[in-house]
Design a protein around this motif. Structure first.
Motif, PDB file in Angstrom:
ATOM      1  N   GLN A   1       0.825  -1.199   0.000  1.00  8.74           N
ATOM      2  CA  GLN A   1       0.000   0.000   0.000  1.00  8.74           C
ATOM      3  C   GLN A   1       0.865   1.258   0.000  1.00  8.74           C
ATOM      4  O   GLN A   1       0.578   2.213  -0.730  1.00  8.74           O
ATOM      5  N   LEU A   2       1.938   1.277   0.776  1.00  8.43           N
ATOM      6  CA  LEU A   2       2.830   2.433   0.798  1.00  8.43           C
ATOM      7  C   LEU A   2       3.462   2.639  -0.573  1.00  8.43           C
ATOM      8  O   LEU A   2       3.472   3.756  -1.099  1.00  8.43           O
ATOM      9  N   GLN A   3       3.954   1.559  -1.170  1.00 11.06           N
ATOM     10  CA  GLN A   3       4.577   1.659  -2.500  1.00 11.06           C
ATOM     11  C   GLN A   3       3.582   2.185  -3.537  1.00 11.06           C
ATOM     12  O   GLN A   3       3.907   3.064  -4.338  1.00 11.06           O
ATOM     13  N   LEU A   4       2.382   1.631  -3.530  1.00  7.37           N
ATOM     14  CA  LEU A   4       1.378   2.001  -4.526  1.00  7.37           C
ATOM     15  C   LEU A   4       0.862   3.426  -4.322  1.00  7.37           C
ATOM     16  O   LEU A   4       0.613   4.148  -5.288  1.00  7.37           O
ATOM     17  N   ALA A   5       0.709   3.843  -3.063  1.00  9.91           N
ATOM     18  CA  ALA A   5       0.261   5.222  -2.789  1.00  9.91           C
ATOM     19  C   ALA A   5       1.297   6.218  -3.299  1.00  9.91           C
ATOM     20  O   ALA A   5       0.947   7.214  -3.929  1.00  9.91           O
ATOM     21  N   CYS A   6       2.561   5.942  -3.041  1.00  4.59           N
ATOM     22  CA  CYS A   6       3.629   6.834  -3.524  1.00  4.59           C
ATOM     23  C   CYS A   6       3.674   6.843  -5.051  1.00  4.59           C
ATOM     24  O   CYS A   6       3.816   7.906  -5.665  1.00  4.59           O
ATOM     25  N   HIS A   7       3.546   5.677  -5.649  1.00  6.27           N
ATOM     26  CA  HIS A   7       3.525   5.598  -7.115  1.00  6.27           C
ATOM     27  C   HIS A   7       2.385   6.438  -7.678  1.00  6.27           C
ATOM     28  O   HIS A   7       2.561   7.174  -8.654  1.00  6.27           O
ATOM     29  N   ASP A   8       1.200   6.337  -7.056  1.00  8.18           N
ATOM     30  CA  ASP A   8       0.043   7.141  -7.469  1.00  8.18           C
ATOM     31  C   ASP A   8       0.335   8.640  -7.353  1.00  8.18           C
ATOM     32  O   ASP A   8      -0.202   9.439  -8.117  1.00  8.18           O
ATOM     33  N   ALA A   9       1.169   9.013  -6.381  1.00  5.07           N
ATOM     34  CA  ALA A   9       1.514  10.423  -6.170  1.00  5.07           C
ATOM     35  C   ALA A   9       2.660  10.869  -7.078  1.00  5.07           C
ATOM     36  O   ALA A   9       3.082  12.021  -7.020  1.00  5.07           O
ATOM     37  N   GLY A  10       3.184   9.939  -7.882  1.00  6.69           N
ATOM     38  CA  GLY A  10       4.186  10.310  -8.875  1.00  6.69           C
ATOM     39  C   GLY A  10       5.638  10.076  -8.496  1.00  6.69           C
ATOM     40  O   GLY A  10       6.537  10.613  -9.129  1.00  6.69           O
ATOM     41  N   PHE A  11       5.882   9.287  -7.458  1.00  2.00           N
ATOM     42  CA  PHE A  11       7.272   9.017  -7.077  1.00  2.00           C
ATOM     43  C   PHE A  11       7.387   7.643  -6.439  1.00  2.00           C
ATOM     44  O   PHE A  11       6.402   7.044  -6.038  1.00  2.00           O
ATOM     45  N   MET A  12       8.614   7.161  -6.386  1.00  4.31           N
ATOM     46  CA  MET A  12       8.919   5.931  -5.660  1.00  4.31           C
ATOM     47  C   MET A  12       9.610   6.333  -4.366  1.00  4.31           C
ATOM     48  O   MET A  12      10.539   7.156  -4.389  1.00  4.31           O
TER      49      MET A  12
ATOM     50  N   ALA B   1      -2.765  14.255   8.135  1.00  8.42           N
ATOM     51  CA  ALA B   1      -3.688  13.762   7.105  1.00  8.42           C
ATOM     52  C   ALA B   1      -3.105  13.995   5.713  1.00  8.42           C
ATOM     53  O   ALA B   1      -2.400  14.986   5.477  1.00  8.42           O
ATOM     54  N   LEU B   2      -3.401  13.072   4.808  1.00  7.26           N
ATOM     55  CA  LEU B   2      -2.952  13.179   3.422  1.00  7.26           C
ATOM     56  C   LEU B   2      -4.107  13.617   2.533  1.00  7.26           C
ATOM     57  O   LEU B   2      -5.206  13.061   2.620  1.00  7.26           O
ATOM     58  N   ARG B   3      -3.871  14.624   1.699  1.00  6.72           N
ATOM     59  CA  ARG B   3      -4.852  15.056   0.707  1.00  6.72           C
ATOM     60  C   ARG B   3      -4.871  14.049  -0.433  1.00  6.72           C
ATOM     61  O   ARG B   3      -3.865  13.412  -0.726  1.00  6.72           O
ATOM     62  N   GLY B   4      -5.997  13.954  -1.097  1.00  6.12           N
ATOM     63  CA  GLY B   4      -6.066  13.121  -2.290  1.00  6.12           C
ATOM     64  C   GLY B   4      -7.111  12.036  -2.171  1.00  6.12           C
ATOM     65  O   GLY B   4      -7.619  11.745  -1.085  1.00  6.12           O
ATOM     66  N   ASP B   5      -7.425  11.463  -3.320  1.00  7.90           N
ATOM     67  CA  ASP B   5      -8.473  10.441  -3.349  1.00  7.90           C
ATOM     68  C   ASP B   5      -7.962   9.108  -3.898  1.00  7.90           C
ATOM     69  O   ASP B   5      -8.737   8.282  -4.348  1.00  7.90           O
ATOM     70  N   SER B   6      -6.667   8.890  -3.843  1.00  9.32           N
ATOM     71  CA  SER B   6      -6.114   7.616  -4.293  1.00  9.32           C
ATOM     72  C   SER B   6      -6.718   6.485  -3.462  1.00  9.32           C
ATOM     73  O   SER B   6      -6.844   6.606  -2.238  1.00  9.32           O
ATOM     74  N   PRO B   7      -7.092   5.375  -4.081  1.00  7.64           N
ATOM     75  CA  PRO B   7      -7.623   4.246  -3.300  1.00  7.64           C
ATOM     76  C   PRO B   7      -6.571   3.686  -2.342  1.00  7.64           C
ATOM     77  O   PRO B   7      -6.927   3.009  -1.382  1.00  7.64           O
ATOM     78  N   TYR B   8      -5.309   3.990  -2.551  1.00 11.69           N
ATOM     79  CA  TYR B   8      -4.252   3.475  -1.677  1.00 11.69           C
ATOM     80  C   TYR B   8      -4.070   4.323  -0.425  1.00 11.69           C
ATOM     81  O   TYR B   8      -3.229   4.024   0.411  1.00 11.69           O
ATOM     82  N   LEU B   9      -4.865   5.380  -0.285  1.00 13.62           N
ATOM     83  CA  LEU B   9      -4.833   6.188   0.927  1.00 13.62           C
ATOM     84  C   LEU B   9      -5.904   5.750   1.921  1.00 13.62           C
ATOM     85  O   LEU B   9      -6.132   6.418   2.925  1.00 13.62           O
ATOM     86  N   GLU B  10      -6.554   4.649   1.630  1.00 12.77           N
ATOM     87  CA  GLU B  10      -7.546   4.068   2.543  1.00 12.77           C
ATOM     88  C   GLU B  10      -7.232   2.597   2.741  1.00 12.77           C
ATOM     89  O   GLU B  10      -6.731   1.932   1.833  1.00 12.77           O
TER      90      GLU B  10
END
Length: 174
Positions: free
Chosen positions: A84-95, A137-146
């Protein structure tokens, strides 16, 4: 296969066994003969050292942490959280840049509290954080933030298990 399972090589969902009952965070790969109950949906937060430049913010974008070192959950010991951490960061544009790896929550908290790095953790863990860790809290609606917490049991389970599920549901609802 769902993206989280794919990211961890098809590993089993992260689970906690409680007698004949299991709590898990990813029920997607469970057998069709099992019954599941959603208990809670938790947001993922940034876990930051108290003196971090963003520790006092009400909320931040995950991309604002792209230049920071991370303590990563071990992919074997904490597969769901690691993916989940890896995928959330990827969704945010970085590794995430890995500074350390921890195989339990105490290790994750310790590295963050030491000021060496940041991490991402479920908001419900904020009450367990030492005074040196800020949950933001983290802004955004990525499914990996839940993250979902789900109870799983076989049909026809003992009434005591159903009562336990009911009590956990009430407790997690507030």
């Amino acid at each position: 296969m769902d993206p989280v399972a794919a990211a961890v090589g098809g590993a089993a969902p992260q689970r906690l066994r409680v007698g004949p009952h299991r709590l898990c965070r990813d029920p997607s790969s469970l057998s069709a003969d099992l019954v599941s109950h959603d208990f809670a949906v938790e947001r993922i937060c940034a876990a930051l050292p108290r003196d971090h430049r963003l520790a006092a913010a009400d909320e931040v974008g995950l991309d604002e942490l792209s230049g920071d070192d991370f303590v990563m959950p071990d992919a074997v010991a904490l597969p769901g959280l690691s993916a989940q951490l890896q995928l959330a960061c990827h969704d945010a544009g970085f590794m995430p840049r890995c500074r350390a790896v921890a195989d339990d929550l105490t290790g994750l908290f310790s590295y963050v509290a030491s000021g060496l790095c940041v991490s991402l953790l479920p908001a419900g863990l904020a009450g367990f954080a030492a005074g040196d860790v800020a949950f933001v809290a983290l802004r955004g609606d990525s499914p990996y933030l839940e993250t979902r917490v789900v109870g799983v049991h076989r049909p026809g389970v003992d009434a005591a298990v159903l009562r336990l599920l009911e009590m956990i549901s009430r407790r997690m609802a507030g």
